[in-house]
Design a protein around this motif. Sequence first.
Motif, PDB file in Angstrom:
ATOM      1  N   PRO A  99     125.334  45.374  84.303  1.00 61.49           N
ATOM      2  CA  PRO A  99     124.479  44.440  83.560  1.00 61.49           C
ATOM      3  C   PRO A  99     125.268  43.763  82.427  1.00 61.49           C
ATOM      4  O   PRO A  99     126.174  44.372  81.844  1.00 61.49           O
ATOM      5  CB  PRO A  99     123.377  45.329  82.976  1.00 61.49           C
ATOM      6  N   PRO A 100     124.944  42.503  82.125  1.00 59.43           N
ATOM      7  CA  PRO A 100     125.720  41.749  81.133  1.00 59.43           C
ATOM      8  C   PRO A 100     125.817  42.425  79.773  1.00 59.43           C
ATOM      9  O   PRO A 100     126.889  42.479  79.183  1.00 59.43           O
ATOM     10  CB  PRO A 100     124.974  40.418  81.012  1.00 59.43           C
ATOM     11  N   PHE A 101     124.712  42.950  79.271  1.00 66.07           N
ATOM     12  CA  PHE A 101     124.743  43.554  77.940  1.00 66.07           C
ATOM     13  C   PHE A 101     125.649  44.782  77.938  1.00 66.07           C
ATOM     14  O   PHE A 101     126.471  44.963  77.030  1.00 66.07           O
ATOM     15  CB  PHE A 101     123.331  43.906  77.482  1.00 66.07           C
ATOM     16  N   SER A 102     125.530  45.623  78.952  1.00 67.54           N
ATOM     17  CA  SER A 102     126.369  46.833  79.028  1.00 67.54           C
ATOM     18  C   SER A 102     127.847  46.471  79.146  1.00 67.54           C
ATOM     19  O   SER A 102     128.702  47.085  78.502  1.00 67.54           O
ATOM     20  CB  SER A 102     125.969  47.678  80.237  1.00 67.54           C
ATOM     21  N   MET A 103     128.140  45.458  79.961  1.00 66.73           N
ATOM     22  CA  MET A 103     129.529  45.069  80.139  1.00 66.73           C
ATOM     23  C   MET A 103     130.121  44.540  78.836  1.00 66.73           C
ATOM     24  O   MET A 103     131.227  44.901  78.448  1.00 66.73           O
ATOM     25  CB  MET A 103     129.664  44.007  81.225  1.00 66.73           C
ATOM     26  N   ARG A 104     129.393  43.693  78.134  1.00 68.33           N
ATOM     27  CA  ARG A 104     129.924  43.098  76.915  1.00 68.33           C
ATOM     28  C   ARG A 104     130.006  44.106  75.776  1.00 68.33           C
ATOM     29  O   ARG A 104     130.936  44.032  74.971  1.00 68.33           O
ATOM     30  CB  ARG A 104     129.081  41.889  76.506  1.00 68.33           C
ATOM     31  N   VAL A 105     129.098  45.042  75.699  1.00 66.55           N
ATOM     32  CA  VAL A 105     129.214  46.096  74.686  1.00 66.55           C
ATOM     33  C   VAL A 105     130.451  46.942  74.978  1.00 66.55           C
ATOM     34  O   VAL A 105     131.224  47.276  74.077  1.00 66.55           O
ATOM     35  CB  VAL A 105     127.935  46.955  74.620  1.00 66.55           C
ATOM     36  N   GLY A 106     130.667  47.252  76.251  1.00 65.67           N
ATOM     37  CA  GLY A 106     131.839  48.049  76.632  1.00 65.67           C
ATOM     38  C   GLY A 106     133.148  47.330  76.356  1.00 65.67           C
ATOM     39  O   GLY A 106     134.074  47.905  75.780  1.00 65.67           O
ATOM     40  N   THR A 107     133.236  46.068  76.760  1.00 66.75           N
ATOM     41  CA  THR A 107     134.490  45.337  76.551  1.00 66.75           C
ATOM     42  C   THR A 107     134.742  45.062  75.072  1.00 66.75           C
ATOM     43  O   THR A 107     135.878  45.156  74.605  1.00 66.75           O
ATOM     44  CB  THR A 107     134.501  44.015  77.338  1.00 66.75           C
ATOM     45  N   SER A 108     133.691  44.738  74.334  1.00 66.83           N
ATOM     46  CA  SER A 108     133.864  44.499  72.897  1.00 66.83           C
ATOM     47  C   SER A 108     134.230  45.780  72.168  1.00 66.83           C
ATOM     48  O   SER A 108     135.050  45.770  71.246  1.00 66.83           O
ATOM     49  CB  SER A 108     132.590  43.892  72.301  1.00 66.83           C
TER      50      SER A 108
END
Length: 171
Positions: free
Chosen positions: A63-72
């Motif tokens: 999911p977009p939110f999970s991916m961006r929290v992880g990468t950030s």
Amino acid sequence: PCSSRECRCYTSPLSSRPAGTLKVPSTSPQQSADSSARLMLVAVSLAWGLSWPAMKIALNEIPPFSMRVGTSGLATATLFALAFMQRRNIRVHSGLAWAHLVVAGCLNIACFTLFAAFAQLATATSRVAILTYTMPIWAALLAYPILGERLNLSRGISLLLCIIGLTVLTY
């Protein structure tokens, strides 16, 4: 003996050839730094360009939110580790600077990364990347009303080239 300024000559005492010389081109530290900078620019450009299709593929599973929290989070940890290893002072001394960092971080990092991820779910990755490249145009156009910065000749030419490049990409 070598009389050229472009090279240094070394004689090899262990050589079996009589008084042979080996010409080694001399490179200045500036030339070496320029080459390294060019190589790093190419590497960063390739990595950033390949991150767009990689993100599109990853969004099929994460999911977009999970991916961006992880990468950030990973990026933040990496930057703090590099700062620590280089013994850099990362302390922010004023409250106003903290406020600027929070606003800039929310708008430029958090919103951008989330909106780009959601945009890739809604349309083609190429369209999202081209839209992202319009950011310098908007920054230049909004710099006058918000920051009072006027376009000089070099900024105007740069802005024009940016617009022409994006027009070609869009076409």
